[in-house]
Design a protein around this motif. Structure first.
Motif, PDB file in Angstrom:
ATOM      1  N   SER A 171       0.818  -1.293  -0.057  1.00 11.64           N
ATOM      2  CA  SER A 171       0.262   0.039   0.028  1.00 11.64           C
ATOM      3  C   SER A 171       0.892   1.306  -0.155  1.00 11.64           C
ATOM      4  O   SER A 171       0.543   2.143  -0.222  1.00 11.64           O
ATOM      5  CB  SER A 171      -0.861   0.074   1.112  1.00 11.64           C
ATOM      6  N   ALA A 172       2.147   1.083   0.270  1.00 16.04           N
ATOM      7  CA  ALA A 172       3.057   2.279   0.416  1.00 16.04           C
ATOM      8  C   ALA A 172       4.446   1.736  -0.009  1.00 16.04           C
ATOM      9  O   ALA A 172       4.826   0.496   0.076  1.00 16.04           O
ATOM     10  CB  ALA A 172       2.925   2.970   1.657  1.00 16.04           C
ATOM     11  N   LEU A 178       8.196   1.024  -0.714  1.00 24.61           N
ATOM     12  CA  LEU A 178       8.923  -0.098  -1.640  1.00 24.61           C
ATOM     13  C   LEU A 178       8.120  -1.160  -2.202  1.00 24.61           C
ATOM     14  O   LEU A 178       8.199  -1.425  -3.402  1.00 24.61           O
ATOM     15  CB  LEU A 178      10.075  -0.618  -1.027  1.00 24.61           C
ATOM     16  N   ASP A 196      -2.851  -8.575   7.889  1.00 24.02           N
ATOM     17  CA  ASP A 196      -1.672  -8.034   8.715  1.00 24.02           C
ATOM     18  C   ASP A 196      -0.435  -9.249   8.401  1.00 24.02           C
ATOM     19  O   ASP A 196      -0.954 -10.411   9.182  1.00 24.02           O
ATOM     20  CB  ASP A 196      -2.241  -8.033  10.141  1.00 24.02           C
ATOM     21  N   LEU A 197       0.266  -9.074   7.974  1.00 23.13           N
ATOM     22  CA  LEU A 197       1.458 -10.040   7.814  1.00 23.13           C
ATOM     23  C   LEU A 197       2.345 -10.347   8.797  1.00 23.13           C
ATOM     24  O   LEU A 197       3.191 -11.126   8.719  1.00 23.13           O
ATOM     25  CB  LEU A 197       2.199  -9.586   6.450  1.00 23.13           C
ATOM     26  N   ASN A 218       7.507  -8.738   1.813  1.00 21.14           N
ATOM     27  CA  ASN A 218       7.772  -7.305   2.242  1.00 21.14           C
ATOM     28  C   ASN A 218       6.828  -6.778   3.333  1.00 21.14           C
ATOM     29  O   ASN A 218       5.672  -7.418   3.529  1.00 21.14           O
ATOM     30  CB  ASN A 218       7.533  -6.100   0.982  1.00 21.14           C
ATOM     31  N   ALA A 219       7.323  -6.201   4.619  1.00 19.82           N
ATOM     32  CA  ALA A 219       6.226  -5.617   5.468  1.00 19.82           C
ATOM     33  C   ALA A 219       6.956  -4.539   5.983  1.00 19.82           C
ATOM     34  O   ALA A 219       8.305  -3.938   5.611  1.00 19.82           O
ATOM     35  CB  ALA A 219       5.844  -6.686   6.246  1.00 19.82           C
ATOM     36  N   GLY A 220       6.708  -3.827   6.905  1.00 18.80           N
ATOM     37  CA  GLY A 220       7.142  -2.803   7.518  1.00 18.80           C
ATOM     38  C   GLY A 220       8.220  -3.267   8.433  1.00 18.80           C
ATOM     39  O   GLY A 220       8.339  -4.650   8.978  1.00 18.80           O
ATOM     40  N   ARG A 234      16.861 -10.280  10.377  1.00 18.52           N
ATOM     41  CA  ARG A 234      16.910 -10.280   8.720  1.00 18.52           C
ATOM     42  C   ARG A 234      18.082 -11.394   8.392  1.00 18.52           C
ATOM     43  O   ARG A 234      18.119 -11.928   7.385  1.00 18.52           O
ATOM     44  CB  ARG A 234      17.162  -9.221   8.421  1.00 18.52           C
ATOM     45  N   GLY A 257      19.189   0.429   0.886  1.00 20.53           N
ATOM     46  CA  GLY A 257      19.959   1.267   1.839  1.00 20.53           C
ATOM     47  C   GLY A 257      19.186   2.536   2.258  1.00 20.53           C
ATOM     48  O   GLY A 257      18.164   2.052   2.898  1.00 20.53           O
ATOM     49  N   PHE A 296      16.048   4.689   1.132  1.00 20.81           N
ATOM     50  CA  PHE A 296      14.995   5.201   0.192  1.00 20.81           C
ATOM     51  C   PHE A 296      13.973   6.004   0.615  1.00 20.81           C
ATOM     52  O   PHE A 296      13.796   5.964   1.965  1.00 20.81           O
ATOM     53  CB  PHE A 296      14.347   3.882  -0.269  1.00 20.81           C
ATOM     54  N   THR A 331      10.885   6.918   1.758  1.00 21.80           N
ATOM     55  CA  THR A 331       9.552   6.309   2.131  1.00 21.80           C
ATOM     56  C   THR A 331       9.180   6.594   3.369  1.00 21.80           C
ATOM     57  O   THR A 331       9.886   7.360   4.127  1.00 21.80           O
ATOM     58  CB  THR A 331       9.606   4.775   2.096  1.00 21.80           C
ATOM     59  N   ARG A 355       8.793   4.988   5.714  1.00 22.81           N
ATOM     60  CA  ARG A 355       9.388   4.140   6.610  1.00 22.81           C
ATOM     61  C   ARG A 355      10.883   4.851   7.217  1.00 22.81           C
ATOM     62  O   ARG A 355      11.385   5.009   8.297  1.00 22.81           O
ATOM     63  CB  ARG A 355      10.109   2.682   6.141  1.00 22.81           C
TER      64      ARG A 355
END
Ligand code: NAD
Length: 258
Positions: free
Chosen positions: A16-17, A19, A65-66, A88-90, A157, A184, A186, A188, A190
Motif C-alpha cells: 500500500s506504500a 517499496l 496483517d502479515l 515485504n512488510a514494515g 533479517r 539502503g 530510500f 519512504t 519508513r
C-alpha cells in the motif's frame, strides 16, 4: 525490453506504500496480474485503481496483517498459485536490544522472517512443478552491514537471509529463483519515521539528521522507490533466470566493501 511479465500472477506484500507499492507499480506496468496485500483497506482500494490504470492485467487487494499467520491465510485464501511473490512488510522498530522483550523479538521474527518463509513454503512447490517462479524478498542493507539503532532488524533479517540462501539452491534447476533486495536509504514513510525516532533519541531535528546522512553518502541523495521497483521487475523477468541466491544491495554505494 519485454520482461515477459504479461499475465504473470504476482503477489506483492506490504504494497500500500513505499517499496512494496513501487514493486507493484513496476509489475503492473509490465501487464502482470497483481495481488496487493497490506493492512489498510482504504489505501489498498486506491492503489488498486492506480495499478489498473498503469496496465496491470488485473488487480486484487487483500487486507492482511502479515505479522501474523492469519494474514498469510487471508492472502492465500484469495489465490494460492503465484508466479511471482515479493515478500515485504514494515521493518522492526528502532532501538537498542536492551529495551526489547521476547515479545518484541517474536513480533519482528513473525513479520520479517516467519511470514516470508510461510509464504514461500506455500507457493514454492507449485512454482517448481510449473517450471517458473520468482521470489524476491525485500530485506535491508543491514544484512551486509549492521545499521546502528536497528538491533531488531539486524538480528531477524540474518535468519531470513540464511534460510533463503539454502533454499535458492534447491529451486533454481526447476526454474524458480530466490533473491533478496537490500535497500539502503530510500525515500519512504519508513525512512521518515526512522529519522523521527532518531531525532527523539538524540534531540537533533530530523531534517538535520537527514542532511548529515546525505553529506557522507556517496550518492548525496536518497534512493527513489521506483528505482527499486524497476530492479524488482527485472529480477522477476524472463531474463533473470540465472540470477539466484543473491543479496542485491541498492544503496548508492554506501556500503564500502568491494
Ligand atoms: P513503509 O513503511 O514506507 O511501507 C511498508 C508497507 O508495508 C506499507 O504498505 C505498510 O502498510 C505495509 N505493512 C507494514 N506492516 C505490515 C504488516 N504487519 N502487514 C501488512 N502490511 C504491512 O516501508 P518501506 O520503506 O517501503 O520499507 C519496506 C521494507 O524495507 C521494510 O521492511 C523496511 O524495514 C525495509 N527497508 C527500508 C529502507 C528504506 O530506506 N526505506 C531501508 C532498509 C530497509
Amino acid at each position: 525490453m519485454d520482461l515477459g511479465l504479461q499475465d504473470k500472477r504476482a503477489l506483492v506484500c506490504g504494497a500500500s506504500a513505499g517499496l512494496g507499492l513501487a514493486c507493484a507499480r513496476a509489475l503492473a506496468k509490465e501487464g502482470a496480474h497483481v495481488w496487493i496485500a497490506a493492512r489498510r483497506e482504504s489505501l489498498l482500494k486506491e492503489r488498486a485503481i492506480e495499478l489498473s490504470a498503469l496496465g496491470a492485467a488485473s488487480v486484487t487487494w487483500c487486507v492482511a496483517d502479515l505479522s501474523e499467520p492469519k494474514g498469510v491465510e487471508s492472502v492465500l485464501a484469495q489465490q494460492s498459485e503465484f508466479d511471482i511473490v515479493v515478500t515485504n512488510a514494515g521493518g522492526p522498530r528502532q532501538g537498542d536490544f536492551r529495551q526489547f522483550t521476547r515479545d518484541d523479538w517474536l513480533t519482528a521474527l513473525d513479520t520479517n522472517m516467519f511470514t516470508p518463509i510461510e509464504l514461500v513454503k506455500r507457493v514454492l512447490d507449485g512454482m517448481m512443478e510449473r517450471g517458473f517462479g520468482r521470489i524476491v524478498n525485500i530485506t535491508s542493507s543491514g544484512v551486509k552491514q549492521a545499521v546502528q539503532g536497528l538491533d531488531l532488524s539486524n538480528g531477524v533479517r540474518a535468519g531470513l537471509t540464511g534460510f533463503m540462501a539454502g533454499l535458492a539452491r534447491q529451486s533454481v534447476s526447476r526454474g524458480v529463483t530466490i533473491n533478496n533486495l537490500l535497500p539502503g536509504t530510500f525515500e519512504t514513510d519508513r525512512l521518515a519515521s526512522n529519522f523521527l525516532a532518531q531525532s527523539a533519541r538524540t534531540g537533533v531535528d530530523a531534517a538535520t539528521l537527514l542532511a548529515q546522512r546525505l553529506a557522507v553518502h556517496p550518492a548525496k541523495r536518497l534512493g527513489q522507490p521506483e528505482e527499486l521497483g524497476a530492479v524488482c521487475a527485472f529480477l522477476c523477468s524472463q531474463y533473470a533466470g540465472y540470477i539466484n541466491g543473491q543479496n542485491i544491495l541498492m544503496d548508492g554505494g554506501s556500503y564500502l566493501g568491494a
